[in-house]
Write an enzyme that holds these catalytic residues in place. Structure first.
Site, PDB file in Angstrom:
ATOM      1  CE  LYS A 201      -2.873   3.164   0.356  1.00 19.07           C
ATOM      2  NZ  LYS A 201      -4.136   3.544   0.821  1.00 19.07           N
ATOM      3  CG  HIS A 239       9.321   5.391 -25.306  1.00 15.04           C
ATOM      4  ND1 HIS A 239       9.215   4.248 -24.537  1.00 15.04           N
ATOM      5  CD2 HIS A 239      10.496   5.288 -25.966  1.00 15.04           C
ATOM      6  CE1 HIS A 239      10.271   3.490 -24.729  1.00 15.04           C
ATOM      7  NE2 HIS A 239      11.073   4.103 -25.597  1.00 15.04           N
ATOM      8  CB  CYS A 255      -3.304   9.045   0.119  1.00 14.35           C
ATOM      9  SG  CYS A 255      -4.982   8.960   0.739  1.00 14.35           S
ATOM     10  CE1 TYR A 314      -8.185  14.833  -1.573  1.00 17.35           C
ATOM     11  CE2 TYR A 314      -6.245  14.423  -2.907  1.00 17.35           C
ATOM     12  CZ  TYR A 314      -7.435  13.986  -2.371  1.00 17.35           C
ATOM     13  OH  TYR A 314      -7.866  12.713  -2.620  1.00 17.35           O
ATOM     14  CE  LYS A 315      -8.656  13.127  -5.991  1.00 11.68           C
ATOM     15  NZ  LYS A 315      -8.229  11.835  -6.477  1.00 11.68           N
TER      16      LYS A 315
END
Ligand code: SAJ
Length: 406
Positions: A201, A239, A255, A314-315
């Site tokens: 994890k 690539h 996290c 945070y996002k």
């Protein structure tokens, strides 16, 4: 019956998912206010599909309480903060929860720890406490580690479709818990030992943190020599064996901005790439602040109150502000003693920052310079409203001409 202990960002969706797939579930949290909200039929945070799942779980009979239940299976999903100085995980909430379980559980109950912990934590810190509490009560319990892997913003889909890891002391216990998760999880469920589960994890989140740090470092190199980092990453990713993530204004959440530090804290001197990567990511809010000052100077702007930060979470498309890059940037800016920047976020209704505005149009009217800190869908759908403004786009989402990047 399964008693889910801790009804936060992970515990609540897990409890609801189990309940709506035929498992009898009682959710327990020591926060009485949170439990009252859930008992009143309301969810406690925003997540795609959560309200619908909540209704299904209620119909299936899920209950919420502050009391630990007497049953044979527990899932512990409580916070594991880390000590910012030592960089080590603090297993205090996990230990406290498991000890409370031991007070009420029958002999041979299974306690599944979902909270993220650094490798060895369960053996070194949880098991000795468990042994002592078991000795007092004359009971044995089985410890299992089943770290969650779901991403905020797409939690419910990932709960069903992600692969899972179960760490157990013996195969039989691992397989029994695997069956419980298989009630809703369609991914592959691997049974392994506890320390391997702990390590996988933390390594998964560290892999992502290091990759983001690499992208952030490229952004800095490209800024220094005026190259287009987004075009370069786009071409590199063509690539077949290259997959670079996106640079951004910083890494937040509880996290990716936290777990890799566990490895730095536990293996100082060995986790060197990880240490540097975390420092790179943590330095991004200050890098953006410097970009703001640079652009203001170029534009002859002096009034910081005419600069606005779009996004506090945070996002994108979540309401979680833990370790938010915007809050970190505001902290840094405060130290400069100049009057503060304006800030707005459609997901944050309470006042958590100075100069916070609660309406998009009012926010845009009050500033000349907008910094896109978070790529919420709301701003993507309203890009035309940024026309005529100075824009620092930290996510390469704004198609308008003359936009600045990090
Ligand atoms: N970010 C970037 N660039 C990127 C991707 C993300 O700067 O290319 C930033 C985000 O803006 C955010 C932070 O990183 O501030 C973390 O966001 P995230 O979406 O990468 O991850 P989390 O923290 O929401 O969720 C992660 C996930 N882990 C992995 O993808 C390996 C999730 O699967 C875990 O369950 C979760 O951590 C957790 O609970 O541990």
């Amino acid at each position: 019956m399964v008693n889910v202990i801790g009804l936060g960002y992970i515990g609540l969706p897990t409890a609801l998912m189990l309940a709506s797939h035929g498992v009898e579930v009682v959710g327990t949290d020591y926060n009485a206010q949170l439990v009252e909200t859930l008992q009143a039929g309301k969810t406690t945070f925003e997540e795609k599909g959560l309200d619908e799942l909540f209704q299904q779980a209620l119909s299936a009979g899920i209950r919420f309480t502050t009391e630990y239940q007497t049953t044979d299976t527990y899932i512990v999903s409580v916070p594991t903060p880390y000590d910012k100085f030592s960089k080590k995980v603090d297993p205090g909430y996990v230990v406290a929860a498991v000890k409370q379980v031991i007070q009420v559980c029958p002999d041979s109950a299974t306690v599944v720890i979902e909270s993220t912990v650094s490798p060895g934590t369960i053996e070194k810190y949880v098991r000795p406490e468990v042994k002592a509490a078991c000795a007092e009560t004359g009971k044995e319990i089985r410890l299992v580690h089943a770290p969650e892997r779901i991403i905020p913003g797409n939690m419910l889909f990932e709960l069903i479709h992600n692969n899972r890891t179960i760490g157990a002391d013996d195969r039989e216990t691992g397989e029994a818990i695997k069956q419980m998760y298989a009630s809703f999880c369609e991914g592959e469920i691997v049974v392994t030992d506890i320390q391997t589960a702990e390590m996988t994890k933390v390594v998964e989140n560290t892999f992502r943190a290091v990759n983001i740090a690499f992208a952030n470092e490229l952004a800095k190199i490209c800024r220094y020599d005026n190259m287009d980092v987004y075009e370069i990453i786009r071409i590199c990713n063509m690539h077949p064996r290259v997959n670079i993530l996106n640079p951004g204004p910083g890494v937040g959440g509880h996290c990716i901005s936290v777990d890799p530090w566990f490895l730095v804290g536990d293996y100082p001197g060995l986790a060197r790439v990880i240490d540097e990567s975390m420092k790179t990511n943590d330095g991004m809010p200050d890098f953006v602040l410097n970009r703001i000052y640079e652009i203001m100077q170029e534009k002859g702007m002096t009034d910081l109150t005419r600069v606005g930060l779009y996004g506090l979470t945070y996002k994108e498309n979540v309401d979680d502000c833990r370790e938010s890059p915007t809050l970190q940037l505001l902290e840094s800016q405060k130290r400069h003693l100049a009057p503060g920047l304006k800030v707005y976020d459609p997901f944050v209704r309470s006042d958590i920052a100075e100069n916070q505005v609660h309406d998009l149009d009012e926010f845009l009217d009050s500033v000349d310079f907008v910094v896109l800190m978070v790529k919420h869908d709301e701003i993507k759908e309203n890009m035309n409203k940024l026309a005529g403004k100075i824009v620092l786009d930290c996510h390469n989402i704004c198609p308008l001409p003359g936009v600045y990047h990090i």
